[in-house]
Design a protein around this motif. Structure first.
Motif, PDB file in Angstrom:
ATOM      1  N   GLN A 123       0.827  -1.206   0.000  1.00 59.13           N
ATOM      2  CA  GLN A 123       0.000   0.000   0.000  1.00 59.13           C
ATOM      3  C   GLN A 123       0.865   1.261   0.000  1.00 59.13           C
ATOM      4  OE1 GLN A 123      -4.010   1.640   2.128  1.00 59.13           O
ATOM      5  NE2 GLN A 123      -2.607   0.512   3.429  1.00 59.13           N
ATOM      6  N   ASN A 124       1.908   1.268   0.801  1.00 63.03           N
ATOM      7  CA  ASN A 124       2.782   2.440   0.856  1.00 63.03           C
ATOM      8  C   ASN A 124       3.477   2.686  -0.478  1.00 63.03           C
ATOM      9  OD1 ASN A 124       2.122   2.991   3.513  1.00 63.03           O
ATOM     10  ND2 ASN A 124       3.847   1.831   4.352  1.00 63.03           N
ATOM     11  N   ARG A 129       4.951   5.724  -4.556  1.00 61.78           N
ATOM     12  CA  ARG A 129       5.844   5.567  -5.703  1.00 61.78           C
ATOM     13  C   ARG A 129       5.090   5.528  -7.032  1.00 61.78           C
ATOM     14  NH1 ARG A 129      10.057   0.627  -5.780  1.00 61.78           N
ATOM     15  NH2 ARG A 129      10.738   1.776  -3.937  1.00 61.78           N
ATOM     16  N   TYR A 130       3.995   4.800  -7.075  1.00 69.22           N
ATOM     17  CA  TYR A 130       3.345   4.521  -8.354  1.00 69.22           C
ATOM     18  C   TYR A 130       2.149   5.426  -8.660  1.00 69.22           C
ATOM     19  CZ  TYR A 130       6.215   0.304  -8.349  1.00 69.22           C
ATOM     20  OH  TYR A 130       7.285  -0.567  -8.331  1.00 69.22           O
ATOM     21  N   LEU A 131       1.174   5.457  -7.789  1.00 67.46           N
ATOM     22  CA  LEU A 131      -0.057   6.190  -8.085  1.00 67.46           C
ATOM     23  C   LEU A 131       0.159   7.682  -8.328  1.00 67.46           C
ATOM     24  CD1 LEU A 131      -2.581   4.408  -5.692  1.00 67.46           C
ATOM     25  CD2 LEU A 131      -2.281   4.076  -8.161  1.00 67.46           C
ATOM     26  N   PRO A 132       1.071   8.358  -7.602  1.00 70.03           N
ATOM     27  CA  PRO A 132       1.282   9.782  -7.899  1.00 70.03           C
ATOM     28  C   PRO A 132       1.717  10.056  -9.334  1.00 70.03           C
ATOM     29  CG  PRO A 132       2.195   9.246  -5.745  1.00 70.03           C
ATOM     30  CD  PRO A 132       1.828   7.936  -6.390  1.00 70.03           C
ATOM     31  N   VAL A 133       2.478   9.144  -9.911  1.00 73.29           N
ATOM     32  CA  VAL A 133       2.915   9.322 -11.301  1.00 73.29           C
ATOM     33  C   VAL A 133       1.710   9.326 -12.240  1.00 73.29           C
ATOM     34  CG1 VAL A 133       4.228   8.285 -13.199  1.00 73.29           C
ATOM     35  CG2 VAL A 133       5.167   8.274 -10.871  1.00 73.29           C
ATOM     36  N   CYS A 159      -4.730  -2.835 -12.681  1.00 69.10           N
ATOM     37  CA  CYS A 159      -3.940  -2.687 -11.458  1.00 69.10           C
ATOM     38  C   CYS A 159      -4.714  -1.954 -10.372  1.00 69.10           C
ATOM     39  CB  CYS A 159      -2.642  -1.948 -11.779  1.00 69.10           C
ATOM     40  SG  CYS A 159      -1.547  -1.742 -10.358  1.00 69.10           S
ATOM     41  N   THR A 160      -5.378  -0.860 -10.737  1.00 70.11           N
ATOM     42  CA  THR A 160      -6.076  -0.079  -9.710  1.00 70.11           C
ATOM     43  C   THR A 160      -7.279  -0.848  -9.155  1.00 70.11           C
ATOM     44  OG1 THR A 160      -7.261   1.150 -11.447  1.00 70.11           O
ATOM     45  CG2 THR A 160      -5.286   2.173 -10.501  1.00 70.11           C
ATOM     46  N   LEU A 161      -7.913  -1.661  -9.986  1.00 73.23           N
ATOM     47  CA  LEU A 161      -9.004  -2.489  -9.474  1.00 73.23           C
ATOM     48  C   LEU A 161      -8.469  -3.549  -8.512  1.00 73.23           C
ATOM     49  CD1 LEU A 161     -11.211  -2.951 -12.669  1.00 73.23           C
ATOM     50  CD2 LEU A 161     -11.638  -1.451 -10.713  1.00 73.23           C
ATOM     51  N   MET A 162      -7.307  -4.099  -8.816  1.00 68.64           N
ATOM     52  CA  MET A 162      -6.665  -5.055  -7.902  1.00 68.64           C
ATOM     53  C   MET A 162      -6.322  -4.387  -6.575  1.00 68.64           C
ATOM     54  SD  MET A 162      -4.060  -7.225 -10.370  1.00 68.64           S
ATOM     55  CE  MET A 162      -3.273  -8.051  -8.989  1.00 68.64           C
ATOM     56  N   PRO A 168      -9.684  -0.759  -0.133  1.00 67.25           N
ATOM     57  CA  PRO A 168     -10.860  -0.135  -0.767  1.00 67.25           C
ATOM     58  C   PRO A 168     -10.804   1.380  -0.914  1.00 67.25           C
ATOM     59  CG  PRO A 168     -11.553  -1.874   0.724  1.00 67.25           C
ATOM     60  CD  PRO A 168     -10.082  -1.701   0.940  1.00 67.25           C
ATOM     61  N   THR A 169     -10.090   2.083  -0.022  1.00 70.75           N
ATOM     62  CA  THR A 169     -10.083   3.551  -0.097  1.00 70.75           C
ATOM     63  C   THR A 169      -8.784   4.106  -0.678  1.00 70.75           C
ATOM     64  OG1 THR A 169      -9.193   3.768   2.161  1.00 70.75           O
ATOM     65  CG2 THR A 169     -11.592   3.659   1.916  1.00 70.75           C
ATOM     66  N   ILE A 170      -7.978   3.251  -1.305  1.00 68.53           N
ATOM     67  CA  ILE A 170      -6.642   3.684  -1.709  1.00 68.53           C
ATOM     68  C   ILE A 170      -6.657   4.819  -2.735  1.00 68.53           C
ATOM     69  CG2 ILE A 170      -6.359   1.987  -3.574  1.00 68.53           C
ATOM     70  CD1 ILE A 170      -3.398   1.721  -2.576  1.00 68.53           C
ATOM     71  N   LEU A 171      -7.725   4.941  -3.508  1.00 65.22           N
ATOM     72  CA  LEU A 171      -7.777   5.995  -4.532  1.00 65.22           C
ATOM     73  C   LEU A 171      -8.474   7.259  -4.058  1.00 65.22           C
ATOM     74  CD1 LEU A 171      -8.529   3.954  -7.794  1.00 65.22           C
ATOM     75  CD2 LEU A 171      -6.310   4.646  -6.847  1.00 65.22           C
ATOM     76  N   SER A 172      -8.747   7.347  -2.773  1.00 63.75           N
ATOM     77  CA  SER A 172      -9.505   8.507  -2.264  1.00 63.75           C
ATOM     78  C   SER A 172      -8.784   9.830  -2.502  1.00 63.75           C
ATOM     79  CB  SER A 172      -9.801   8.331  -0.772  1.00 63.75           C
ATOM     80  OG  SER A 172      -8.595   8.252  -0.028  1.00 63.75           O
ATOM     81  N   LYS A 173      -7.466   9.792  -2.570  1.00 60.51           N
ATOM     82  CA  LYS A 173      -6.699  11.014  -2.802  1.00 60.51           C
ATOM     83  C   LYS A 173      -6.149  11.088  -4.229  1.00 60.51           C
ATOM     84  CE  LYS A 173      -5.472  11.701   2.042  1.00 60.51           C
ATOM     85  NZ  LYS A 173      -4.374  11.869   3.029  1.00 60.51           N
ATOM     86  N   PHE A 174      -6.712  10.277  -5.107  1.00 57.03           N
ATOM     87  CA  PHE A 174      -6.256  10.265  -6.501  1.00 57.03           C
ATOM     88  C   PHE A 174      -7.469  10.423  -7.428  1.00 57.03           C
ATOM     89  CE2 PHE A 174      -3.161   7.827  -4.029  1.00 57.03           C
ATOM     90  CZ  PHE A 174      -1.971   8.464  -4.388  1.00 57.03           C
ATOM     91  N   PRO A 175      -8.066  11.612  -7.439  1.00 56.68           N
ATOM     92  CA  PRO A 175      -9.307  11.820  -8.205  1.00 56.68           C
ATOM     93  C   PRO A 175      -9.143  11.641  -9.710  1.00 56.68           C
ATOM     94  CG  PRO A 175      -8.431  13.906  -7.424  1.00 56.68           C
ATOM     95  CD  PRO A 175      -7.646  12.834  -6.728  1.00 56.68           C
TER      96      PRO A 175
END
Length: 219
Positions: A123-124, A129-133, A159-162, A168-175
């Motif tokens: 998760q970290n 490392r990945y989602l911000p890009v 990947c994001t669905l996985m 479940p809330t990992i994309l809350s800060k990645f609109p």
């Protein structure tokens, strides 16, 4: 005329799932032969079908292809999902290899003695490392590269669905990524693949793990 594409793998996600996703996005019908016994695997070996003694194996255009990235690249090139030029393709390759790295962290969890101990690390890394890009890249354009659908988009959705299955809330800060998911899910071929009864595989269970252990004679 070439026959239908045939996938040889286990009845589960693993390294074949990205190939299923990409074929679905390209609207390519495929059949599947599921490995369930050691004897099936040994026959593939004795027939010379597995160049490096590994699956996934994909039969396509009269060839027997192995090595996941090579298979994905072939499908992407064949169905115009790999960018318009060399510069597009290198960006796509960087994105896809990063996504594969991240997904493999999740893939190996069922075979890890203490999978819960790995979740925080996954998760970290995903969030730092990945989602911000991808969030930054998607701040304007609808797709990652070249303004059109490519393999990078397909694997980012997978990947994001996985990740959401695990966190479940990992994309809350990645609109931007959430909006991207919505756009991707509205594509008819992808929407169809997400429906119940498609060839998309569920998260791995004990049967999937047991089959792999038996076929490869892992202990």
């Amino acid at each position: 005329m070439a026959g239908k594409v045939v996938l040889h793998y286990f009845n589960g996600r693993g390294r074949m799932e990205s190939i299923r996703w990409l074929l679905a996005a390209a609207e390519v019908e495929f059949d599947e032969v599921f490995l369930t016994t050691r004897e099936q695997y040994e026959k593939l070996l004795s027939d010379g079908a597995l160049m490096f003694q590994q699956v996934p194996l994909v039969e396509i255009d009269g060839m027997k292809l192995v090595q996941t990235k090579a298979i994905l690249n072939y499908i992407a090139e064949k169905y115009n999902l790999h960018g318009k030029d060399l510069k597009d393709r290198v960006m796509i390759n960087m994105y896809t290899e990063a996504l594969i790295d991240l997904m493999e962290m999740i893939m190996i969890l069922p075979f890890t003695p203490d999978p819960n101990s790995k979740l925080d690390n996954i998760q970290n890394k995903a969030k730092e490392r990945y989602l911000p890009v991808f969030e930054k890249t998607l701040s304007g354009p609808p797709h990652l590269v070249g303004g059109k659908l490519t393999i990078a988009d397909v694997l980012l959705l997978e990947c994001t669905l996985m990740l959401e299955e695990q966190f479940p809330t990992i994309l809350s800060k990645f609109p931007n990524i959430k909006a991207f998911q919505g756009r991707m899910k509205s594509i008819p071929a992808i929407s169809k693949f997400l429906q119940p009864g498609s060839k998309r595989k569920p998260p791995p269970d004990d049967v999937y793990k047991k089959t792999i252990m038996e076929v490869f004679q892992f202990k």
